[in-house]
Design a protein around this motif. Structure first.
Motif: not given
Length: 142
Positions: A115-128, A130-142
């Motif tokens: 979540s963003s601390r400032l502003g009404i919207g985030d222009m997709g920054a929070n979703r992006a 999370v997707e960066q985190l998802r991509n990093h995790v999926s690239a790691q060995p299981r």
């Protein structure tokens, strides 16, 4: 007219400022997003605030925590065996965004709230983020 617009804008920005969310009590889900569209949440998100959790083995969860602890644009505030709370700083404007990660070992998934601390919207920054985190995790060995 200009004065009205300026006062209205300042009021909206100030009203949309938040502080860091409290970590959940053990066994509870991450806090729900507020009413502004500046948050995503895999446990309590509804509508545009909803996002899927991140699939992760225990090894991938530990690798994610280690990776975030060494990122220059992240400040890890709280780390526990199944929970991490951090502040991510946006590269361009230096805005502070709060990220909470809760690992559910039985389901092998990371629940996330960003979540963003400032502003009404985030222009997709929070979703992006999370997707960066998802991509990093999926690239790691299981």
């Amino acid at each position: 007219m200009y004065r009205f617009f300026t006062v209205t804008l300042i009021t909206l920005l100030t009203a949309a400022c938040t502080s860091a969310p409290q970590p959940p009590v053990a066994g509870e889900s991450l806090p729900a997003c507020g009413s502004f569209p500046n948050c995503v949440n895999s446990e309590n998100g509804q509508g545009s605030a909803s996002i899927a959790p991140i699939a992760a083995t225990p090894t991938q969860w530990q690798a994610l925590k280690d990776w975030l602890a060494n990122r220059p644009d992240w400040s890890v505030e709280t780390v526990q065996p199944n929970f991490l709370q951090a502040v991510a700083t946006t590269p361009t404007m230096g805005y502070k965004d709060d990220v909470q990660l809760r690992y559910d070992a039985s389901a092998q998934q990371v629940h996330v709230r960003s979540s963003s601390r400032l502003g009404i919207g985030d222009m997709g920054a929070n979703r992006a983020r999370v997707e960066q985190l998802r991509n990093h995790v999926s690239a790691q060995p299981r």
